[in-house]
Design a protein around this motif. Structure first.
Motif, PDB file in Angstrom:
ATOM      1  N   MET A 284      62.832   7.771  43.504  1.00 18.18           N
ATOM      2  CA  MET A 284      62.128   6.913  44.433  1.00 18.18           C
ATOM      3  C   MET A 284      60.967   6.241  43.703  1.00 18.18           C
ATOM      4  SD  MET A 284      60.061   8.162  47.792  1.00 18.18           S
ATOM      5  CE  MET A 284      59.993   7.080  49.151  1.00 18.18           C
ATOM      6  N   LYS A 285      60.974   4.944  43.725  1.00 17.80           N
ATOM      7  CA  LYS A 285      59.913   4.187  43.080  1.00 17.80           C
ATOM      8  C   LYS A 285      58.790   3.959  44.087  1.00 17.80           C
ATOM      9  CE  LYS A 285      58.878   0.007  40.606  1.00 17.80           C
ATOM     10  NZ  LYS A 285      59.301  -1.299  40.187  1.00 17.80           N
ATOM     11  N   ILE A 286      57.592   4.303  43.677  1.00 12.93           N
ATOM     12  CA  ILE A 286      56.428   4.142  44.552  1.00 12.93           C
ATOM     13  C   ILE A 286      55.497   3.126  43.918  1.00 12.93           C
ATOM     14  CG2 ILE A 286      54.432   5.288  45.565  1.00 12.93           C
ATOM     15  CD1 ILE A 286      56.066   7.877  45.519  1.00 12.93           C
ATOM     16  N   THR A 287      55.193   2.086  44.676  1.00 13.60           N
ATOM     17  CA  THR A 287      54.232   1.092  44.220  1.00 13.60           C
ATOM     18  C   THR A 287      53.093   1.044  45.226  1.00 13.60           C
ATOM     19  OG1 THR A 287      55.407  -0.662  45.368  1.00 13.60           O
ATOM     20  CG2 THR A 287      55.964  -0.318  43.056  1.00 13.60           C
ATOM     21  N   ALA A 288      51.913   0.845  44.718  1.00 15.35           N
ATOM     22  CA  ALA A 288      50.738   0.809  45.590  1.00 15.35           C
ATOM     23  C   ALA A 288      50.013  -0.513  45.402  1.00 15.35           C
ATOM     24  CB  ALA A 288      49.808   1.971  45.270  1.00 15.35           C
ATOM     25  N   THR A 289      49.779  -1.166  46.509  1.00 14.47           N
ATOM     26  CA  THR A 289      48.962  -2.370  46.506  1.00 14.47           C
ATOM     27  C   THR A 289      47.650  -2.014  47.198  1.00 14.47           C
ATOM     28  OG1 THR A 289      49.792  -3.094  48.654  1.00 14.47           O
ATOM     29  CG2 THR A 289      51.018  -3.826  46.693  1.00 14.47           C
ATOM     30  N   GLN A 290      46.678  -2.881  47.077  1.00 11.19           N
ATOM     31  CA  GLN A 290      45.414  -2.637  47.775  1.00 11.19           C
ATOM     32  C   GLN A 290      45.639  -2.518  49.277  1.00 11.19           C
ATOM     33  OE1 GLN A 290      42.740  -5.797  46.425  1.00 11.19           O
ATOM     34  NE2 GLN A 290      41.411  -4.198  45.606  1.00 11.19           N
ATOM     35  N   GLU A 291      46.526  -3.344  49.792  1.00  4.00           N
ATOM     36  CA  GLU A 291      46.814  -3.327  51.228  1.00  4.00           C
ATOM     37  C   GLU A 291      47.467  -2.004  51.653  1.00  4.00           C
ATOM     38  OE1 GLU A 291      49.968  -5.721  53.783  1.00  4.00           O
ATOM     39  OE2 GLU A 291      48.311  -7.016  53.106  1.00  4.00           O
ATOM     40  N   SER A 292      48.433  -1.521  50.857  1.00  3.76           N
ATOM     41  CA  SER A 292      49.105  -0.265  51.210  1.00  3.76           C
ATOM     42  C   SER A 292      48.160   0.926  51.070  1.00  3.76           C
ATOM     43  CB  SER A 292      50.371  -0.058  50.382  1.00  3.76           C
ATOM     44  OG  SER A 292      50.062   0.169  49.017  1.00  3.76           O
ATOM     45  N   LEU A 293      47.281   0.885  50.079  1.00  3.51           N
ATOM     46  CA  LEU A 293      46.298   1.962  49.920  1.00  3.51           C
ATOM     47  C   LEU A 293      45.303   1.978  51.080  1.00  3.51           C
ATOM     48  CD1 LEU A 293      45.614   1.784  46.076  1.00  3.51           C
ATOM     49  CD2 LEU A 293      46.854   3.570  47.316  1.00  3.51           C
ATOM     50  N   LEU A 294      44.888   0.805  51.515  1.00  2.00           N
ATOM     51  CA  LEU A 294      43.981   0.714  52.655  1.00  2.00           C
ATOM     52  C   LEU A 294      44.663   1.241  53.916  1.00  2.00           C
ATOM     53  CD1 LEU A 294      41.326  -0.117  53.970  1.00  2.00           C
ATOM     54  CD2 LEU A 294      42.250  -2.430  54.200  1.00  2.00           C
ATOM     55  N   ARG A 295      45.919   0.874  54.134  1.00  2.00           N
ATOM     56  CA  ARG A 295      46.663   1.346  55.305  1.00  2.00           C
ATOM     57  C   ARG A 295      46.790   2.871  55.263  1.00  2.00           C
ATOM     58  NH1 ARG A 295      47.631  -0.616  60.159  1.00  2.00           N
ATOM     59  NH2 ARG A 295      49.515  -1.815  60.042  1.00  2.00           N
TER      60      ARG A 295
END
Length: 169
Positions: free
Chosen positions: A1-12
């Motif tokens: 499973m590939k996990i990517t984090a954006t600023q938006e996803s981290l904030l959520r």
């Protein structure tokens, strides 16, 4: 499973984590009216039976320990707040631990979340332990996340030795 984090996803994720931790804090301090405010007007709180898998459990087909719509939730909070609630007067001491929070779905308006839990309840010199996982459906309402549905799937064979759930998991 590939996990990517954006600023938006981290904030959520942070918003979800804070909501779940805040909910646990409210329940631990018996601030039940404030806890109720975390729910939407169409919100519900469910504790399925332990003899049915979480995927198969359906309140229309199975006898749930708790299956509260918003009106029943309000009545539960009123009852638990009264001195005549013998099961919880004096009140139990409770500690909710929430972990392993996973964001399962997010369509921008509603969010599916799962989390592990341990809830300790101490009363009259006896401590009960409830373990399992939460399933939440959250909705953004006027800029803040609210609970639409909270399901507490117990990882127990049954309610022995507790025999009842008189607290909010």
């Amino acid at each position: 499973m590939k996990i990517t984090a954006t600023q938006e996803s981290l904030l959520r994720y942070f918003q979800i984590q804070q909501l779940l931790f805040h909910e646990a804090q409210l329940l631990d301090s018996w601030r039940l009216n404030e806890w109720l405010d975390l729910f939407t007007e169409d919100g519900g709180y469910f504790v399925p039976p332990t003899d049915v898998s979480a995927e198969e459990a359906d309140p229309a087909k199975h006898l749930y320990y708790i299956a509260d719509n918003r009106a029943r939730l309000e009545e539960r909070v009123i009852r638990l707040d009264k001195r005549t609630c013998h099961a919880e007067f004096p009140r139990s001491k409770v500690q909710h631990l929430v972990s392993n929070i996973l964001l399962e779905s997010d369509n921008g308006t509603e969010v599916g979340v799962s989390a592990g839990f341990v809830v300790y309840r101490t009363k009259n010199g006896h401590t009960d332990t409830f373990i399992g996982h939460y399933r939440y459906l959250l909705r953004e309402v006027e800029g803040e996340l609210k609970i639409v549905k909270k399901t507490c799937n117990l990882a127990l064979d049954g309610l022995r030795p507790q025999a009842k759930i008189s607290i909010i998991l």
